[in-house]
Enzyme design. Structure first.
Site, mmCIF file in Angstrom:
data_model
loop_
_atom_site.group_PDB
_atom_site.id
_atom_site.type_symbol
_atom_site.label_atom_id
_atom_site.label_comp_id
_atom_site.label_asym_id
_atom_site.label_seq_id
_atom_site.Cartn_x
_atom_site.Cartn_y
_atom_site.Cartn_z
ATOM 1 N N GLY A 57 6.450 2.088 2.581
ATOM 2 C CA GLY A 57 8.404 2.749 3.031
ATOM 3 C C GLY A 57 8.880 1.461 1.665
ATOM 4 O O GLY A 57 9.885 1.554 1.778
ATOM 5 N N PRO A 86 1.035 -0.799 -0.039
ATOM 6 C CA PRO A 86 -0.216 0.458 0.038
ATOM 7 C C PRO A 86 0.860 1.047 0.432
ATOM 8 O O PRO A 86 1.756 1.063 0.676
ATOM 9 C CB PRO A 86 -0.854 -0.541 1.367
ATOM 10 C CG PRO A 86 -0.692 -1.411 1.812
ATOM 11 C CD PRO A 86 0.379 -1.964 1.609
ATOM 12 N N GLU A 130 -25.987 8.458 17.691
ATOM 13 C CA GLU A 130 -24.530 7.717 17.604
ATOM 14 C C GLU A 130 -24.976 7.118 19.205
ATOM 15 O O GLU A 130 -24.365 6.134 19.297
ATOM 16 C CB GLU A 130 -23.893 8.777 18.528
ATOM 17 C CG GLU A 130 -23.473 9.970 17.314
ATOM 18 C CD GLU A 130 -22.947 9.344 15.989
ATOM 19 O OE1 GLU A 130 -22.216 7.995 16.279
ATOM 20 O OE2 GLU A 130 -23.233 9.544 14.567
#
Length: 650
Positions: free
Chosen positions: A242, A238, A461
């Site tokens: 790095g 992804p 919520e």
């Protein structure tokens, strides 16, 4: 000057530049104009003084220059000896022969000047001689005639440089060097400083590339046994994990030249340029072998050929890919050149590029786990002024699913938040606020809600929170808020465990929790609103994955219609009857869990109302408040949690 070995070092001679010639010619032209015009400069006078000289018989000749309306005055030999004409004597630059005038002056109308001169000199025995001429500057006229050509040439050179990518001295800087590679070379002695110590996490990936490093350091160890040099390695993962940093670390560890460029650097408006740059890149690499070539975002040129029906037969991208395939398969096994490439779209790459002998291996650079996130935090926390006792382990547990780039951004955002609050050090709360900022978006307390809207959001919520608290496989709840962030009007925040497999019960409980907000609206108000848009998107995606990808539906069966490469195109890989079955099963899963959420909230209606009222009062409540209202959850424990998600309301 001598070097460290006491050997004389020859000073570097300046490189020849063609612009020196242009500058020299310009200086010569200026010198001719300046000194040429200064030679023979005469003393300035006025017409009235001139006519006085004529009356005195001092003027031998007058030369009238028509195009400049200037008159040149030549004195007689006797007049030059007079004291009054000392200033009119020729200067040191005057040439011998009497060709330099003693005086010059400007006059007005030529006819009036001639009439006046005749009147003044009519009584003289020896009248002044009158002559006419026209002056011109040879160099000035030549320059003016060549000026348009010079401008056209300069414009042409400027346009050619811009078209070829700019830059005067480097490859690609001139129009004839447009086919040169744009790769940036990092020299192993000066530029490549990154090593594996600078790459936190990625332990599995570092183990795989260690063999490449070992080969570049000691190639004989492998070739003596008959082994061949690996041609290439593909870093897949992804964004932000790095991949580029790992490739630089490989070059730094091996201490070899490192050619770095992007796949888009091969693309140009001219036909054949991409293939030419590929050839030049491998030529440079072989000259500096052992070396590493790193192509970032290789999917820009490495996409599967023949998939785009709209492209012509002479597709420039395909020509570039063909040349890359030829170079990787063509150079000898002893050139010590290894190609590293990175992409997050390995599924769209051409199969010929992925075969053994070109990219021999794929190295998966995945999102960091808990231990790796802790190591990454330690790297990015070094430059920050941290508060004493900051728990790095706690931060790594709060950021599951974060890539290395996300963690770097989180640390920077926390420092900005601390500076905004005039703190002397970055504290734990700053990092938590940064997580909220990155995941949920910017807090928008300026939004003005009506009493009815605020009540609807609070119950929505509260519905999420209540359902999740009483389901076994739902994620642990951390806090609930009705403060709008980003696109959401409110959110229930969860920190589920980090797992690699998900069972059917987990999927169903997550869908039930997500539908809990709409279920609470239906139960309390008897009607629903548009606030559950993101909830509907989430549950539809999960139910579709259960049926079409993971084979978790009994009626559809153990089949998958997952097509990551998009090879099916516009053709469905199933029949119309199967499509109808898939639609029905997806809808059935969602509606069943929706009704399940309504039934659960019906039995917990009293505490649902208490939670909603507290939300309206405080706007944000945490796990402790939920335990006070609901009691201890029969299913959740307080073990470390690793994934940060949120259930949003649009």
């Amino acid at each position: 000057m001598v070097d460290k070995k006491n050997k004389p070092v020859q000073p570097k001679k300046p490189k020849f530049n063609p612009y020196w010639i242009y500058g020299g010619l310009l200086l010569v032209f200026i010198a001719i104009q300046v000194f040429g015009s200064s030679i023979g400069d005469a003393t300035k006078t006025t017409p009235s003084q001139f006519f006085e000289f004529v009356r005195n018989g001092d003027v031998a000749k007058v030369v009238i220059i028509k195009n400049t309306r200037v008159a040149q005055v030549y004195l007689t030999t006797e007049a030059e000896q007079k004291k009054i004409h000392e200033k009119g004597k020729p200067n040191n630059f005057n040439l011998p022969g009497g060709n330099i005038p003693n005086y010059t002056f400007e006059f007005g109308d030529l006819q009036n000047f001639e009439n006046e001169l005749d009147n003044v000199s009519k009584d003289l025995q020896q009248k002044p001689e009158v002559g006419f001429k026209t002056e011109s500057s040879t160099f000035g006229d030549l320059f003016l005639s060549l000026l348009p050509i010079i401008i056209l040439v300069a414009v042409w050179i400027f346009i050619m440089k811009r078209m070829s990518g700019g830059g005067g001295g480097g490859a690609g800087g001139q129009i004839f060097n447009i086919g040169k590679s744009k790769a940036k070379l990092f020299d192993e002695k000066t530029d490549v400083k990154t090593t594996f110590k600078d790459v936190a996490g990625l332990e599995g990936a570092k183990e795989e590339v260690q063999e490449i490093v070992d080969f570049l350091k000691n190639p004989e160890k492998y070739t003596n046994l008959g082994g061949k040099i690996p041609k290439g390695a593909l870093l897949v993962g992804p964004p932000g994990t790095g991949k580029t940093l790992l490739a630089k670390a490989v070059a730094g560890e091996a201490k070899v030249p490192f050619f770095s460029l992007s796949g888009s650097d091969f693309v140009e408006m001219f036909v054949g340029v991409g293939a030419s740059r590929v050839r030049d890149l491998f030529k440079q690499a072989k000259e500096k072998s052992p070396a590493i070539i790193f192509i970032d975002e290789i999917d820009a040129i490495g996409r599967a050929r023949g998939k785009n029906a709209m492209s012509g037969s002479n597709d420039e991208r395909e020509n570039t890919l063909n040349q890359l395939l030829t170079e990787m398969d063509g150079f000898g096994t002893k050139t010590n050149v290894i190609v590293l490439a990175a992409t997050n779209r390995a599924d769209v790459l051409d199969k010929a590029l992925m075969r053994a002998g070109r990219f021999d291996r794929q190295i998966h650079v995945d999102l960091p786990n808990l231990t790796e996130r802790k190591a990454i935090f330690e790297v990015h926390l070094k430059p920050l002024k941290k508060a004493e006792g900051l728990d790095v382990s706690f931060l790594s547990k709060q950021t599951p699913g974060f890539s290395g780039a996300d963690i770097a951004n989180l640390c920077n955002e926390a420092a900005l938040i601390a500076a905004r609050k005039d703190k002397k050090a970055v504290e734990k709360q700053d990092f938590l606020d940064a997580v909220d900022r990155i995941v949920g978006g910017l807090e928008k307390r300026s939004n003005l809600f009506s009493v009815e809207e605020k009540k609807t959001i609070a119950y929505h919520e509260a519905g999420h929170a209540t359902v999740s608290w009483f389901l076994e496989h739902a994620d642990p709840l951390v806090k609930v808020t009705i403060v709008p962030r980003g696109r959401s009007l409110g959110a229930a925040w969860y920190l589920p465990e980090e797992k690699f497999i998900t069972r059917t019960e987990k999927f169903l409980d997550e869908i039930c929790v997500t539908m809990g907000g709409r279920a609470a609206e239906k139960l309390i108000f008897g009607k629903i609103s548009t606030g559950a848009l993101s909830d509907l998107e989430s549950v539809t995606k999960k139910a579709k994955a259960m049926v079409m990808i993971y084979g978790l539906n009994e009626k559809v069966g153990n089949v998958t219609f997952y097509d990551p490469a998009g090879e099916s195109g516009f053709v469905k890989p199933y029949s119309e009857k199967t499509a109808e079955l898939i639609d029905n099963e997806i809808k059935n899963i969602i509606e069943t869990q929706y009704q399940r959420a309504i039934d659960l909230l019906e039995s917990k209606k009293d505490i649902l109302k208490l939670l909603a009222e507290r939300l309206i009062e405080r706007e944000v409540i945490f796990k402790d408040d939920l335990e006070e209202l609901f009691g201890k959850s029969p299913f959740k424990n307080n073990n470390p949690v690793e994934v940060l998600e949120e259930k949003e309301e649009e």
